[in-house]
Design an enzyme around this catalytic site. Structure first.
Site, PDB file in Angstrom:
ATOM      1  N   GLU B  47       0.861  -1.176   0.000  1.00  0.00           N
ATOM      2  CA  GLU B  47       0.000   0.000   0.000  1.00  0.00           C
ATOM      3  C   GLU B  47       0.899   1.229   0.000  1.00  0.00           C
ATOM      4  O   GLU B  47       1.704   1.427   0.905  1.00  0.00           O
ATOM      5  CB  GLU B  47      -0.920  -0.002   1.230  1.00  0.00           C
ATOM      6  N   ASP B  58      -5.134  11.318   8.654  1.00  0.00           N
ATOM      7  CA  ASP B  58      -3.872  10.797   9.179  1.00  0.00           C
ATOM      8  C   ASP B  58      -3.444  11.463  10.475  1.00  0.00           C
ATOM      9  O   ASP B  58      -3.620  12.659  10.669  1.00  0.00           O
ATOM     10  CB  ASP B  58      -2.763  10.973   8.134  1.00  0.00           C
TER      11      ASP B  58
END
Lengths: 392, 261
Positions: B47, B58
């Site tokens: 990924e 995030d």
């Protein structure tokens, strides 16, 4: 009645799945409460007795005479409790948060006005409050940081990115994603994911409703033009909303021209941005060719934002509102001018709207009747202005 | 059938090992070493993140890695190029924020991803309700649009997501942003059972998985384990890239061991 999630192609909900159910919950709660008579009367009572509404619509005799053209009125949002229009929105949203059973509120702030207004409303309702604020803004808006703390709020400094409003909003969203079950996110502008732009627009449109009635009482006619500054755009949207259907009235939004549009250091998202997604909605955004968000620049922390509310993007495309900008220097000069001619120290944000009028005064005639939204007072800006004007 | 779904269906492990790194972190060159270490450490899928200026899903660790990559001048095209160099060795999925795709053009981005051999695209700020054009663009190029579900997703939303899902469903382990956590949510098994009841698409779990023990726990309920922030902090703390790559390989090997039946 349902509220819009989009304005033409703009708006939407571009946020992590985690908070989508909370946005659904908020939409449902607001749609049921906005027409609830108990909610309305509680809100009206607080706007009257806590905020100090209605705010005056003030005729500027000396400013109008000195500019020699139109009759100029100021909508005095600077006289609201806490010193800006922001509290119209936070009182409404805190009432909503309380009804929804939320036990904590968070907000982002740029100039600190929304932070102070959220902290005041949270204190009023006895709900714990955390305010995200960029480190750069903390440095230039110290007074408001102290006010938030006095009001019992926790001020959380944000050190990422440009350390301004954009990054404060990122961190507020991250907090919300993490604490969404008990936390209400009080967004301060007509920005963010749906339903916020529509909710904030409605809560702020009290400005325009009052002005609509007041100008007719004072002058026996409607204005020819309304002028307001635009960062995210809530004071402008609040003033413009009740006048949108009357196409005879010209509407002007003034963005932050910073050091000049060609220097790249500005906050003119509509004039110089492209369509993109920032903070949950599709709108005009200052960005590079790869979609990386650019830093905005303005002397005014409240306009130092690379995005704009989605409805403004729509109104721009429709041609219903004209968007222009003035520079830091022009805003500063209007800041001084209003202080000296009317005895009113405006917020640097609001000074942009005055500066536009001064700059384009030749376009107006004696027949013109103008309302400028004086969205906030300038106490918070005096040290910064003093440094820029070398008064200290 | 999707390459990704086949990979899950034919696996010989309890769950697939799916490590994440921000593309171009710690540098474009260094990132290649990290990806080599992923493969040597037993990764089943890579990924790769496209660095974005405002990554609101995030936590601080991934944010800082994205900022460093951006400071190095890394662009989405660079990440696509990096992906193309690894997609012949392992399946690759990209994690990319919507504005990067929007600015590139949805159709053009999906086509570029397919051209680079990318198998799936994960867009953390594009919920299923806003994703119809994006999903169309992906389908047209044979790339899976990987959708996310969260513990807060209602039954109705899980159904909406399952109806559109392909490749795998990215299950966010907790309400929150990415980042290592000391313990997994007690509610994770119940959450995953809820999702599983509504779909045959494989389930991968991410956000907060940072130890072999946690990976083992996740593997009891899920088909894939995504590890991101922990790996970025290993790279960050190692300083030199050779040391970082060795540390990444060692850590992933330990995780891989618990995932092998």
């Amino acid at each position: 009645m349902s509220i819009p999630a989009r304005f033409g192609p703009y708006g939407g909900r571009y946020v992590p799945e985690t908070v989508i159910p909370a946005l659904d919950e908020l939409t449902a709660a607001y749609e049921s409460l906005r027409d609830d008579s108990a909610f309305r009367s509680r809100l009206d009572d607080l706007l009257k007795n806590f905020v100090g509404r209605p705010t005056p619509l003030y005729f500027t005799e000396r400013l109008s005479a000195s500019l020699g053209g139109p009759r100029i009125y100021l909508k005095r949002e600077d006289l609201c409790h806490t010193g800006a229009h922001k509290i119209n929105n936070t009182i409404g949203q805190l009432l909503l948060a309380k009804q929804m059973g939320k036990t904590r509120v968070i907000a982002e702030t740029g100039a600190g006005q929304h932070g102070v207004a959220t902290a005041a409303a949270a204190a009023l309702f006895g709900i714990p409050c955390a305010i995200y604020m960029g480190e750069k803004d903390i440095g230039r808006q110290e007074l408001n940081v102290v006010r938030m703390k006095l009001l019992g709020a926790e001020v959380i400094p944000v050190s990422s990115g440009s350390r301004t409003l954009k990054d404060a909003m990122n961190d507020a969203i991250r907090d919300w994603v993490t604490n969404v079950e008990n936390t209400y996110y009080v967004i301060g502008s007509v920005a963010g994911p749906a339903p916020y732009p529509a909710i904030v627009r409605e809560l702020q449109s009290v400005i325009g409703r009052e002005a609509h009635a007041q100008i007719q009482e004072a002058e026996g006619r409607l204005p020819t033009e309304l002028i307001a500054c635009v960062g995210g755009g809530s004071n402008a949207m609040g003033l413009f909303a009740p006048f949108l259907d009357n196409e005879d009235i010209r509407l002007t939004g003034v963005e932050a021209g910073g050091e000049g549009l060609d220097t790249g250091k500005h906050g003119a998202s509509i004039e110089r941005g492209q369509r993109g997604v920032l903070h949950g909605s599709l709108s005009y955004v200052l960005q590079d060719a790869y979609g990386q968000i650019l830093e905005a620049h303005s002397i005014s922390a409240g306009l130092d934002y690379p995005g704009v509310g989605p409805e403004h993007s729509f109104l721009h495309d429709q041609g219903r509102v004209r968007y222009d900008s003035v520079t830091d220097a022009e805003a500063l000069s209007a800041f001084t001018m209003l202080s000296e001619t009317e005895g009113i120290i405006p917020a640097l944000e609001s000074a942009h709207a005055i500066a536009y009028l001064v700059k384009h005064i030749d376009r107006f005639t004696g027949e013109d009747l103008i309302i400028v939204n004086l969205s906030g007072r300038g106490d918070k800006d005096v040290y910064q202005a003093a440094r820029a004007l070398e008064l200290l | 059938m999707s390459v990704l779904q086949e990979l899950f269906d034919n696996r010989q492990k309890k769950a697939l090992l799916m490590p994440y790194i921000t593309g171009g972190y710690p540098s474009l060159h260094g990132c290649g070493h990290v990806l080599d270490a992923f493969i040597e450490g037993g990764a089943d899928m890579i990924e790769l993140g496209v660095p974005f200026s405002d990554p609101l899903a995030d936590g601080p660790v991934v944010q800082a890695s994205a900022q460093q990559a951006l400071d190095e001048g890394v662009t989405p095209d660079d990440v696509l190029e990096l992906a193309s160099r690894y997609s012949s060795r392992l399946p690759v999925v990209l994690l990319v924020y919507y504005n990067c795709i929007f600015a590139y053009g949805q159709d053009r981005f999906a086509a570029a991803a397919a051209g680079a051999g990318v198998n799936g695209l994960i867009v953390p700020d594009l919920p299923v309700d806003e994703a119809s054009e994006f999903i169309e663009a992906c389908r047209a190029c044979g790339v899976d649009a990987i959708l996310l579900v969260a513990p807060t997703s209602t039954g109705e939303r899980i159904e909406m997501i399952a109806a559109q899902a392909s490749g795998f469903i990215y299950c966010v382990s907790v309400a929150g942003v990415t980042g290592a956590r000391t313990s997994l949510s007690d509610r994770l098994p119940e959450f995953l059972e809820r999702v599983r009841a509504g779909t045959d698409v494989p389930l991968a779990v991410g956000f907060g998985v940072s130890t072999p023990e946690q990976a083992a726990a996740v593997a009891r309920y899920a088909d894939g384990v995504i590890i991101g922030s922990k790996l970025i902090s290993i790279v960050r703390d190692a300083g030199e890239i050779d040391i970082a790559a060795r540390a990444v390989k060692t850590f992933l090997s330990q995780v891989n061991e618990v995932l092998i039946k």
